[in-house]
Design an enzyme around this catalytic site. Structure first.
Site, PDB file in Angstrom:
ATOM      1  N   HIS A 143      67.601   1.342   3.109  1.00 34.68           N
ATOM      2  CA  HIS A 143      66.751   0.186   3.388  1.00 34.68           C
ATOM      3  C   HIS A 143      65.781   0.554   4.487  1.00 34.68           C
ATOM      4  CE1 HIS A 143      65.603  -3.926   4.564  1.00 34.68           C
ATOM      5  NE2 HIS A 143      66.008  -4.277   3.359  1.00 34.68           N
TER       6      HIS A 143
ATOM      7  N   HIS B  84      59.252  -3.772  -4.142  1.00 35.47           N
ATOM      8  CA  HIS B  84      59.735  -4.885  -3.317  1.00 35.47           C
ATOM      9  C   HIS B  84      60.709  -5.752  -4.110  1.00 35.47           C
ATOM     10  CE1 HIS B  84      60.085  -7.862  -0.337  1.00 35.47           C
ATOM     11  NE2 HIS B  84      58.898  -8.423  -0.370  1.00 35.47           N
TER      12      HIS B  84
ATOM     13  N   ASP C 262      70.349  -5.317  -3.299  1.00 31.72           N
ATOM     14  CA  ASP C 262      69.925  -5.168  -4.694  1.00 31.72           C
ATOM     15  C   ASP C 262      70.940  -4.407  -5.544  1.00 31.72           C
ATOM     16  OD1 ASP C 262      67.298  -6.350  -4.333  1.00 31.72           O
ATOM     17  OD2 ASP C 262      66.832  -4.577  -3.153  1.00 31.72           O
TER      18      ASP C 262
END
Length: 477
Positions: free
Chosen positions: A326, A287, A382
């Site tokens: 994702h 996460h 990210d």
């Protein structure tokens, strides 16, 4: 087997078009269920019974297709790559707003007026100090304690300093008072950067800095980096860059950590422990550690020349392509486009991070490769954020903390929304039991004989239970 009938000709006259008709082929029974907001109610599903009268359950590991609340905080369209906070596009908020403005929007539903902003900003910034005993507690951690472990522990410990805000001590309805609820919101938003900065200073062996009035992100940089310089002022470009990153990370619907906060809140757990629980979920590498994993991947690739070989290994499932794909987005993550622009601004101040060339080349190759196009694997937020944090000088183990600070705004919004939800219930998923039933109790001496027989049997058989018993015995003896 359950069969869904959707053709108009297959529905009776009394059935509504806004319904879901199911035929249970085990019993021949037909069930009609209303469809609201493109969902059907679990209560209606409970009407479906097996031939022996047992309720038929809905098996959904990871809650891939389960809705457990109505929320007006964030909207995501994964197929189109859309993210909105309370109806405002993430692109416009990142361009025009500040993090604290966005926090106000998420928690209270609207962007603040001038007077609301002045009051909210003052309340948050005057709650940046925490009790000296909390500071002493943090100083008791080992010199190499992980910053995220310190943050989770310190946030949870805050509940012990505020018993008047704990439903277990102050009464089940202590958050019904809007003044009391807002007090916790100000306190947590204000204190979180201070705890985070203290964990960072602890990690590098420096004395903790006390907060100093100023902007939210500016004050955070001050507590991180000031070395007894009364005139210290962080670079405005870096302050704005981190503020934008905070906006992008502030909220993302019912992800793992937000669900954890709601889960704890359903038990009427105090808000400090709820936030600590969310941070604990974010601590997990699946996460909150994704940007650190991207950094490790880029470092491992080493040079642009090694990218084609790495891509082939990814296709052969010998390597993982971190920062792509994702759970929700099946298009380009809208946050990733903004982060890439922020990266360029940061590099103008800090110098170009060498890994960015590898990242950009990797993105170009992957986005033009049929393998990744077919799987709809696009860069997520990210992919570039870790490179930006590295350029700013943050150590990789601090990245999850940088994720936690802004996400607290989203957690607080969901907590407050949950408290006001008339349909709220304590979270209690069901299970499919796969263990033993109705076993006879055995005395210890009988168990010893059974294990010894199993140990002997493992020499000539491969029975799963015998091997399991042997492994347990061997590990303990």
């Amino acid at each position: 087997m359950l069969k869904r009938h959707i053709a108009a000709s297959e529905t009776s006259e009394c059935q509504s078009n806004d319904s879901f008709t199911v035929v249970d082929n085990r019993t021949g029974n037909t069930y009609e269920m209303p469809v609201t907001d493109n969902t059907i109610s679990a209560k209606d599903l409970q009407k479906i019974k097996s031939p022996d009268g047992e309720v038929t359950r809905y098996f959904d590991p990871g809650y891939m297709n389960t809705v457990n609340c109505r929320s007006s905080i964030a909207f995501i369209d994964g197929e189109k790559g859309i993210l909105e906070y309370r109806g405002y596009s993430i692109e416009e908020l990142a361009e025009k707003s500040t993090f604290l403005e966005v926090a106000f929007l998420l928690i209270y539903g609207e962007l603040p007026t001038i007077q609301q902003w002045k009051k909210f900003n003052k309340k948050v910034m005057t709650h940046t100090f925490h009790h000296n005993e909390l500071r002493n507690m943090m100083k008791s951690f080992r010199y190499d304690a992980h910053p995220m472990g310190m943050f989770v522990s310190a946030m949870s410990a805050l509940s012990t300093f505020h018993p008047e805000a704990n439903p277990a001590l102050a009464g089940q309805n202590c958050y019904d008072d809007p003044i009391a609820r807002n007090k916790q919101i100000y306190r947590i938003l204000g204190t979180a950067p201070t705890i985070a900065a203290s964990s960072y200073r602890h990690r590098i062996g420096r004395e903790y800095n006390s907060p100093r009035y100023g902007g939210y992100t500016e004050n955070f940089f001050y507590m991180l980096d000031n070395l007894n310089d009364s005139d210290f002022k962080p670079h405005p470009v870096l302050v704005r860059a981190l503020d934008v990153l905070f906006i992008l990370h502030a909220e993302h619907e019912l992800n793992c950590s937000t669900s954890a906060v709601r889960h704890l809140a359903s038990a009427n757990t105090d808000i400090y422990t709820c936030i600590a629980g969310g941070a604990a979920a974010l601590y997990g590498p699946l996460h909150g550690g994704a940007n650190e994993a991207v950094l490790k991947m880029l470092t491992k690739i080493g040079t642009k020349d090694n990218i084609p070989a790495f891509i082939e290994k990814v296709k052969n499932k010998e390597e993982k392509l971190m920062g792509f794909g994702h759970r929700v987005y099946k298009n380009y993550d809208p946050r990733a486009k903004i982060v890439r622009k922020v990266a360029e601004e940061v590099f103008e101040v800090c110098g170009k991070e060498t890994l960015i060339d590898i990242a950009m080349e990797l993105e170009t190759i992957a986005l033009n490769d049929p393998y990744f196009i077919e799987k709809k694997l696009y860069p997520n937020v990210d992919f570039y954020s870790g490179v930006i944090y590295k350029a700013m000088g943050f150590p990789p183990d601090f990245y999850p903390v940088l994720f936690t600070i802004p996400r607290i705004a989203g957690w607080l919004a969901h907590w407050s929304e949950f408290l006001d939800d008339k349909d709220k219930k304590i979270v209690r998923p069901r299970q499919i039991y796969t263990g033993h039933r109705k076993r006879g109790y055995e005395l210890k001496v009988e168990r010893d004989v059974k294990v010894n027989v199993s140990l002997e049997s493992t020499k000539s058989t491969n029975g799963v239970r015998r091997k399991a018993a042997y492994r347990y015995w061997k590990s303990e003896h």
